[in-house]
Design an enzyme around this catalytic site. Structure first.
Site, PDB file in Angstrom:
ATOM      1  N   ASP A 117       0.862  -1.175   0.000  1.00 49.94           N
ATOM      2  CA  ASP A 117       0.000   0.000   0.000  1.00 49.94           C
ATOM      3  C   ASP A 117       0.901   1.228   0.000  1.00 49.94           C
ATOM      4  O   ASP A 117       1.955   1.245   0.649  1.00 49.94           O
ATOM      5  CB  ASP A 117      -0.918   0.037   1.219  1.00 49.94           C
ATOM      6  CG  ASP A 117      -1.933   1.155   1.112  1.00 49.94           C
ATOM      7  OD1 ASP A 117      -2.953   0.967   0.418  1.00 49.94           O
ATOM      8  OD2 ASP A 117      -1.701   2.227   1.703  1.00 49.94           O
ATOM      9  N   GLU A 150       1.069   5.632   0.125  1.00 48.79           N
ATOM     10  CA  GLU A 150       0.418   6.909   0.379  1.00 48.79           C
ATOM     11  C   GLU A 150       1.187   7.991  -0.369  1.00 48.79           C
ATOM     12  O   GLU A 150       2.415   7.910  -0.489  1.00 48.79           O
ATOM     13  CB  GLU A 150       0.387   7.219   1.883  1.00 48.79           C
ATOM     14  CG  GLU A 150      -0.316   6.160   2.734  1.00 48.79           C
ATOM     15  CD  GLU A 150      -1.760   5.906   2.356  1.00 48.79           C
ATOM     16  OE1 GLU A 150      -2.394   6.811   1.749  1.00 48.79           O
ATOM     17  OE2 GLU A 150      -2.270   4.808   2.648  1.00 48.79           O
ATOM     18  N   ASP A 204      -2.522   2.167  -6.924  1.00 52.14           N
ATOM     19  CA  ASP A 204      -1.126   2.096  -6.490  1.00 52.14           C
ATOM     20  C   ASP A 204      -0.186   1.917  -7.678  1.00 52.14           C
ATOM     21  O   ASP A 204       0.843   2.585  -7.770  1.00 52.14           O
ATOM     22  CB  ASP A 204      -0.931   0.947  -5.483  1.00 52.14           C
ATOM     23  CG  ASP A 204      -1.566   1.252  -4.140  1.00 52.14           C
ATOM     24  OD1 ASP A 204      -1.006   2.077  -3.405  1.00 52.14           O
ATOM     25  OD2 ASP A 204      -2.629   0.689  -3.839  1.00 52.14           O
ATOM     26  N   HIS A 213      -5.550   4.833   5.819  1.00 56.62           N
ATOM     27  CA  HIS A 213      -4.725   5.765   5.049  1.00 56.62           C
ATOM     28  C   HIS A 213      -3.290   5.851   5.575  1.00 56.62           C
ATOM     29  O   HIS A 213      -2.588   6.822   5.277  1.00 56.62           O
ATOM     30  CB  HIS A 213      -5.351   7.169   4.982  1.00 56.62           C
ATOM     31  CG  HIS A 213      -6.700   7.194   4.357  1.00 56.62           C
ATOM     32  ND1 HIS A 213      -6.921   6.783   3.054  1.00 56.62           N
ATOM     33  CD2 HIS A 213      -7.900   7.564   4.855  1.00 56.62           C
ATOM     34  CE1 HIS A 213      -8.209   6.904   2.788  1.00 56.62           C
ATOM     35  NE2 HIS A 213      -8.820   7.371   3.852  1.00 56.62           N
ATOM     36  N   ASP A 258      -2.836  -0.226   6.213  1.00 55.63           N
ATOM     37  CA  ASP A 258      -3.730  -0.616   5.114  1.00 55.63           C
ATOM     38  C   ASP A 258      -3.287  -1.930   4.478  1.00 55.63           C
ATOM     39  O   ASP A 258      -4.126  -2.767   4.114  1.00 55.63           O
ATOM     40  CB  ASP A 258      -3.770   0.483   4.047  1.00 55.63           C
ATOM     41  CG  ASP A 258      -4.674   1.648   4.437  1.00 55.63           C
ATOM     42  OD1 ASP A 258      -5.294   1.591   5.514  1.00 55.63           O
ATOM     43  OD2 ASP A 258      -4.753   2.612   3.656  1.00 55.63           O
TER      44      ASP A 258
END
Length: 213
Positions: A9, A11, A110, A172, A177
């Protein structure tokens, strides 16, 4: 069946109101390596220092719960990325020749958005191991034979609710995540013990930066 799963994951920097020309940069990487039985082998988490927009917007700070200090003291993407590749290889993943693992993500963003744009910014080639991946949202709909009325994808929260899974950690945040996606995989296996999380998505040839409210 793959020997391993790499659940990732990411961000990225964000701003509100949304801007289509915003150059989103990866600021946190979270990843978990699983064996074929979904047993965790190792995990990885690092912040990344953005260079195009080094000051995080108030919206980004509030949404991601990442502080300015987290990214100010981090290394830039190429350094963090090299450490991640070293970690992957040290835990049995083959990056050249036969790929013995499947990349698992929560949706298509992603790979198509964050990795693609970061490679452009960092002036590196898109990694071959991330061109095909396993989209957990599609697997969830297929395994549970469910679909939303508006045909939109299920969110992490909606998938965990349907599977009766408690969310731990902070939504998040990259590693949290990724670990929730692992729980979703285990929840699917709990209902269909032989379910295979095979590749079901490919990197799109063309992509326009997309943002949702």
């Amino acid at each position: 069946m793959a020997c391993y799963f790499l659940v990732i994951d990411l961000e990225a920097t964000c701003i509100y109101p949304r801007q289509q020309d915003w150059d989103a940069e990866i600021i946190e990487i979270g990843a978990v390596i699983l064996d074929s039985r979904l047993k965790q082998i190792s995990e990885f988490q690092e912040f990344v220092k953005p260079v195009v927009n080094p000051i995080l917007s108030p919206y980004c700070l509030d949404l991601l719960k990442i502080t300015q200090g987290d990214v100010d003291t981090a290394d830039t993407f190429l350094t963090v990325y090299e450490r991640m590749l070293t970690w992957m290889e040290a835990n049995g993943l083959k990056l050249t020749g036969y790929q013995n693992f499947v990349l698992v993500t929560d949706g298509i963003f992603d790979c198509n958005q964050w990795i693609r744009n970061q490679c452009k910014i960092s002036e590196i080639e898109y990694p071959g191991w991330a061109k095909s991946f396993s989209n957990i949202k599609k697997h969830f709909m297929y395994a549970l034979r469910t679909r939303k009325a508006d045909r939109s994808s299920f969110t992490i929260s909606e998938m965990t609710e349907k599977l009766g899974i408690r969310i731990d950690g902070q939504l998040h945040r990259a590693l949290d995540d990724a670990k929730i996606v692992v729980k979703i995989m285990k929840g699917i296996r709990g209902k269909r013990s032989n379910f295979r999380f095979d590749v079901n998505a490919q990197l799109k040839r063309e992509w326009t930066m997309t943002f949702y409210e």
